[in-house]
Structures are given as structure tokens and as C-alpha cells.
Design a protein around this motif. Structure first.
Motif, PDB file in Angstrom:
ATOM      1  N   PHE A  29      24.023  15.206  26.450  1.00 37.20           N
ATOM      2  CA  PHE A  29      25.396  15.644  26.672  1.00 37.20           C
ATOM      3  C   PHE A  29      26.287  14.542  27.246  1.00 37.20           C
ATOM      4  N   TYR A  30      25.795  13.328  27.258  1.00 38.66           N
ATOM      5  CA  TYR A  30      26.587  12.177  27.703  1.00 38.66           C
ATOM      6  C   TYR A  30      27.413  11.694  26.506  1.00 38.66           C
ATOM      7  N   VAL A  31      28.499  12.395  26.237  1.00 42.38           N
ATOM      8  CA  VAL A  31      29.339  12.121  25.074  1.00 42.38           C
ATOM      9  C   VAL A  31      30.678  11.561  25.541  1.00 42.38           C
ATOM     10  N   SER A  32      31.104  10.464  24.967  1.00 43.83           N
ATOM     11  CA  SER A  32      32.341   9.812  25.402  1.00 43.83           C
ATOM     12  C   SER A  32      33.536  10.239  24.562  1.00 43.83           C
ATOM     13  N   ASP A  33      34.723   9.830  24.989  1.00 41.07           N
ATOM     14  CA  ASP A  33      35.953  10.124  24.257  1.00 41.07           C
ATOM     15  C   ASP A  33      35.889   9.662  22.811  1.00 41.07           C
ATOM     16  N   GLY A  34      35.259   8.517  22.586  1.00 46.30           N
ATOM     17  CA  GLY A  34      35.263   7.913  21.268  1.00 46.30           C
ATOM     18  C   GLY A  34      34.363   8.587  20.252  1.00 46.30           C
ATOM     19  N   GLU A  35      33.509   9.482  20.694  1.00 44.45           N
ATOM     20  CA  GLU A  35      32.597  10.173  19.793  1.00 44.45           C
ATOM     21  C   GLU A  35      33.222  11.484  19.310  1.00 44.45           C
ATOM     22  N   GLY A  36      32.772  11.966  18.176  1.00 44.94           N
ATOM     23  CA  GLY A  36      33.274  13.223  17.661  1.00 44.94           C
ATOM     24  C   GLY A  36      32.563  14.410  18.277  1.00 44.94           C
ATOM     25  N   GLY A  37      33.096  15.602  18.049  1.00 48.77           N
ATOM     26  CA  GLY A  37      32.449  16.808  18.531  1.00 48.77           C
ATOM     27  C   GLY A  37      32.831  17.192  19.945  1.00 48.77           C
ATOM     28  N   LEU A  38      32.132  18.194  20.443  1.00 47.97           N
ATOM     29  CA  LEU A  38      32.428  18.770  21.751  1.00 47.97           C
ATOM     30  C   LEU A  38      31.944  17.883  22.889  1.00 47.97           C
ATOM     31  N   ARG A  39      32.799  17.676  23.895  1.00 48.53           N
ATOM     32  CA  ARG A  39      32.413  16.983  25.123  1.00 48.53           C
ATOM     33  C   ARG A  39      32.326  18.022  26.240  1.00 48.53           C
ATOM     34  N   THR A  40      31.220  18.028  26.954  1.00 44.61           N
ATOM     35  CA  THR A  40      31.090  18.997  28.046  1.00 44.61           C
ATOM     36  C   THR A  40      30.770  18.358  29.394  1.00 44.61           C
ATOM     37  N   ALA A  41      30.071  17.217  29.409  1.00 40.80           N
ATOM     38  CA  ALA A  41      29.574  16.668  30.670  1.00 40.80           C
ATOM     39  C   ALA A  41      30.433  15.561  31.255  1.00 40.80           C
ATOM     40  N   HIS A  42      31.081  14.761  30.416  1.00 39.88           N
ATOM     41  CA  HIS A  42      31.840  13.610  30.914  1.00 39.88           C
ATOM     42  C   HIS A  42      33.140  13.438  30.143  1.00 39.88           C
ATOM     43  N   MET A  43      34.130  12.828  30.833  1.00 39.89           N
ATOM     44  CA  MET A  43      35.435  12.549  30.226  1.00 39.89           C
ATOM     45  C   MET A  43      36.068  13.829  29.686  1.00 39.89           C
ATOM     46  N   THR A  44      35.990  14.874  30.452  1.00 35.04           N
ATOM     47  CA  THR A  44      36.405  16.198  29.997  1.00 35.04           C
ATOM     48  C   THR A  44      36.604  17.121  31.199  1.00 35.04           C
ATOM     49  N   PRO A  45      37.443  18.146  31.072  1.00 38.97           N
ATOM     50  CA  PRO A  45      37.658  19.060  32.202  1.00 38.97           C
ATOM     51  C   PRO A  45      36.372  19.685  32.743  1.00 38.97           C
ATOM     52  N   SER A  46      35.399  19.923  31.858  1.00 38.87           N
ATOM     53  CA  SER A  46      34.174  20.600  32.295  1.00 38.87           C
ATOM     54  C   SER A  46      33.179  19.690  32.995  1.00 38.87           C
ATOM     55  N   PHE A  47      33.566  18.458  33.276  1.00 43.62           N
ATOM     56  CA  PHE A  47      32.721  17.552  34.055  1.00 43.62           C
ATOM     57  C   PHE A  47      32.193  18.225  35.329  1.00 43.62           C
ATOM     58  N   LEU A  48      33.058  18.897  36.059  1.00 42.92           N
ATOM     59  CA  LEU A  48      32.638  19.489  37.336  1.00 42.92           C
ATOM     60  C   LEU A  48      31.793  20.758  37.164  1.00 42.92           C
ATOM     61  N   PRO A  49      32.226  21.749  36.368  1.00 45.34           N
ATOM     62  CA  PRO A  49      31.334  22.912  36.212  1.00 45.34           C
ATOM     63  C   PRO A  49      30.039  22.593  35.488  1.00 45.34           C
ATOM     64  N   TRP A  50      30.050  21.635  34.549  1.00 43.14           N
ATOM     65  CA  TRP A  50      28.808  21.281  33.853  1.00 43.14           C
ATOM     66  C   TRP A  50      27.787  20.729  34.840  1.00 43.14           C
ATOM     67  N   HIS A  51      28.208  19.799  35.678  1.00 46.82           N
ATOM     68  CA  HIS A  51      27.274  19.227  36.645  1.00 46.82           C
ATOM     69  C   HIS A  51      26.928  20.210  37.761  1.00 46.82           C
ATOM     70  N   ARG A  52      27.823  21.141  38.050  1.00 49.49           N
ATOM     71  CA  ARG A  52      27.502  22.184  39.029  1.00 49.49           C
ATOM     72  C   ARG A  52      26.345  23.021  38.525  1.00 49.49           C
ATOM     73  N   ARG A  53      26.416  23.452  37.280  1.00 46.62           N
ATOM     74  CA  ARG A  53      25.329  24.260  36.720  1.00 46.62           C
ATOM     75  C   ARG A  53      24.053  23.432  36.567  1.00 46.62           C
ATOM     76  N   PHE A  54      24.180  22.199  36.150  1.00 48.16           N
ATOM     77  CA  PHE A  54      23.049  21.279  36.001  1.00 48.16           C
ATOM     78  C   PHE A  54      22.305  21.145  37.329  1.00 48.16           C
ATOM     79  N   LEU A  55      23.051  20.986  38.398  1.00 50.49           N
ATOM     80  CA  LEU A  55      22.471  20.843  39.728  1.00 50.49           C
ATOM     81  C   LEU A  55      21.798  22.140  40.186  1.00 50.49           C
ATOM     82  N   ILE A  56      22.410  23.273  39.890  1.00 50.11           N
ATOM     83  CA  ILE A  56      21.808  24.562  40.233  1.00 50.11           C
ATOM     84  C   ILE A  56      20.475  24.734  39.517  1.00 50.11           C
ATOM     85  N   GLU A  57      20.415  24.303  38.249  1.00 52.85           N
ATOM     86  CA  GLU A  57      19.168  24.424  37.484  1.00 52.85           C
ATOM     87  C   GLU A  57      18.050  23.576  38.103  1.00 52.85           C
TER      88      GLU A  57
END
Length: 288
Positions: free
Chosen positions: A42-70
Motif C-alpha cells: 500500500f506504499y503507493v505514490s502520487d505518480g502511480e495509478g489507482g487508489l492511494r490509501t497509505a501515503h500522499m493521501t487524506p487517509s494517511f492518518l486513519p490507514w496507519h491508525r488501523r494498521f497500528l491497532i492491528e
């Protein structure tokens, strides 16, 4: 009942021992390497196509919050008394302070190849062989402070600058935005090199070695760092009452970000959760 995440510098000797033991057991069971694989995926950058969830995106914080909880759930299956401590890098700023002690994460890498030689996560101890990564290296590496091209950890004032922004995120919802709490905390700045690395990003660079890139989870400090980042989101929420995760709705037709970012009520892969559901975690954990 909510558990507590503590400042790593305040842990007792017994708490340190139990934390390390639980981490090594999660690694031994093979679960830890699944977390490394997930972060790489899920380490997807701006320059790549498709959905970004973990970095360079608004969901950076909730994604890592859930990742840490897991990860925390995996630790607590081993020892229910264990939670993830946070590393306050605005306070503990030297390469010899917590968490870089022999009874916690060990110290810096040696000069020749940056291999970590001390502490329970040193390769020589036999309990922490890297099996997932972007290189073939089997041992944990660090370059605390970057010996050849030194940089400093972010300061309290630099972090305060992010916390002062009253808006969670703004269009174009990526690494290029100069406003919004999320990107100011994640740390994608303008310019090249060290001047462009701020807050969260600069800490990854300061640690160096395995902490640079998609396989950064291989260094256990990843979790302590992100626990402190997560704490900043909680502090931002308390400071800006009523401020919410943005965008509230998906970008419209014609937007370059349509289908590439997660809106407040959309599912956040790879989990069946939404950013909205992760804004309040007070029933799961709190910070000391």
C-alpha cells in the motif's frame, strides 16, 4: 476497556521486557512479516495509478491508525498487558536516549554497513531476520542522524505548525498541497532533499536504513513513530473541535483524484472500515 499507550521513555524495566518479548513472539509466529508485506503493497505514490490509501493521501492518518491497532492486537494476543509506546521525537532527540537502548530497540548501525549490532533486534541475536523488503538484506540497518549528510529531527515548533492548521486536508489531496493538517504532518514539503522532508517524513530519514522506503516496518521504531503521529491527530482533533476528516465526499467527475483517494464514508482497503469510523478510538485506547 480502553488500554493506554505510554511515552516510551516512561516505561518500567518490566514493561520494556514484556514489550520486546511480545514483539519477538509476533515475529516468530510469522505475523510480523505480514505487516511488512502489507505496508509495501500500500506504499503507493502520487505518480502511480489507482487508489492511494497509505501515503500522499487524506487517509494517511486513519490507514496507519488501523494498521497500528492491528499490530497491537497481535501483541496483545501474546501478552494482554502490552500496548505500543510512542516515541516523542521532539523531546528524545539523541541517538542514545529512548528508544535506542539495549533493552528496547538497540542503537545505531555500525559504520561499515549500518547493521544494528546491539539490542534484541540485532541480527546476531537470531530473532529478527528480515524476510520481506525491497532489498535482499537480512539484517536491520540504521543511520541515526545520517552521518555523512546530517539532518535533525523535527522540532516542537515545526510540529506545532502542523497542529495549528484548522483544516484536515485540501484539494488536490496529495503530496503537493501546502495547506491542511494531514500533509503538513505527513511532511511532503516543497524543494528538494532535506528541506522538503518535514515532521513524519523527516523522522523516517533521520532514522535511515530500513526506515527509508516501503519496507520501513522492518524497524520496530516504525510503530513507536506512528503512535506519536497518531497522538498528534488526537491532539489536533481536541484543538479544533468539530473539524472532520476531509474530503467528506468523493471528488467529482473530471477530477484527477476521482477513484484515487478515500472519502470520509468510503471503505479503506484492505479493511472493511471507513475513515469516519476511525476518527474516535477512545473506546479502544488512550494516550498517557
Amino acid at each position: 476497556m480502553a488500554y493506554t499507550r505510554k511515552d516510551v521513555s516512561t516505561l518500567t524495566r518490566a514493561e520494556r521486557r514484556r514489550f520486546v518479548k511480545a514483539m519477538l513472539e509476533v515475529k516468530r509466529r510469522g505475523e510480523y512479516d505480514e505487516f511488512v508485506r502489507m505496508h509495501i503493497e500500500f506504499y503507493v505514490s502520487d505518480g502511480e495509478g489507482g487508489l492511494r490509501t497509505a501515503h500522499m493521501t487524506p487517509s494517511f492518518l486513519p490507514w496507519h491508525r488501523r494498521f497500528l491497532i492491528e499490530l497491537e492486537r497481535a501483541l496483545r494476543r501474546v501478552d494482554s498487558s502490552v500496548s505500543m509506546p510512542y516515541w516523542d521525537w521532539t523531546k528524545d532527540r539523541s541517538a542514545t536516549s529512548a528508544p535506542w537502548t539495549k533493552d528496547l530497540l538497540g542503537g545505531n548501525g555500525r559504520r561499515s554497513d549500518r547493521q544494528v549490532m546491539t539490542g534484541p533486534f540485532a541480527y546476531a541475536e537470531g530473532n529478527w531476520t528480515l524476510k520481506e523488503g525491497v532489498t535482499d538484506g537480512e539484517f536491520l540497518t540504521r543511520d541515526l542522524g545520517r552521518a555523512r549528510d546530517p539532518i535533525a529531527l523535527p522540532t516542537k515548533s515545526e510540529l506545532a505548525g502542523a497542529l495549528a492548521d484548522p483544516v484536515y486536508d485540501v484539494s488536490p489531496w496529495d503530496s503537493t498541497t501546502t495547506k491542511g493538517f494531514r500533509n503538513r504532518l505527513e511532511g511532503w514539503g516543497t524543494g528538494r532533499g532535506p528541506v522538503a522532508w518535514r515532521n513524519h517524513n523527516r523522522v523516517h530519514r533521520w532514522v535511515g536504513g530500513a526506515m527509508v522506503g516501503g519496507a520501513s516496518v522492518n524497524d520496530p521504531v516504525f510503530w513507536m513513530h506512528h503512535a506519536f503521529v497518531d497522538l498528534q491527530w488526537s491532539r489536533w482533533q481536541s484543538r479544533h473541535r468539530g473539524a472532520r476528516y476531509l474530503p467528506a465526499k468523493p471528488p467529482g467527475p473530471g477530477s484527477k483524484q476521482r477513484g484515487r483517494i478515500v472519502a470520509r464514508h468510503e471503505k479503506l482497503p484492505p479493511w472493511d472500515v471507513t475513515p469516519d469510523s476511525l476518527e474516535d478510538v477512545s473506546r479502544i485506547y488512550r494516550y498517557a
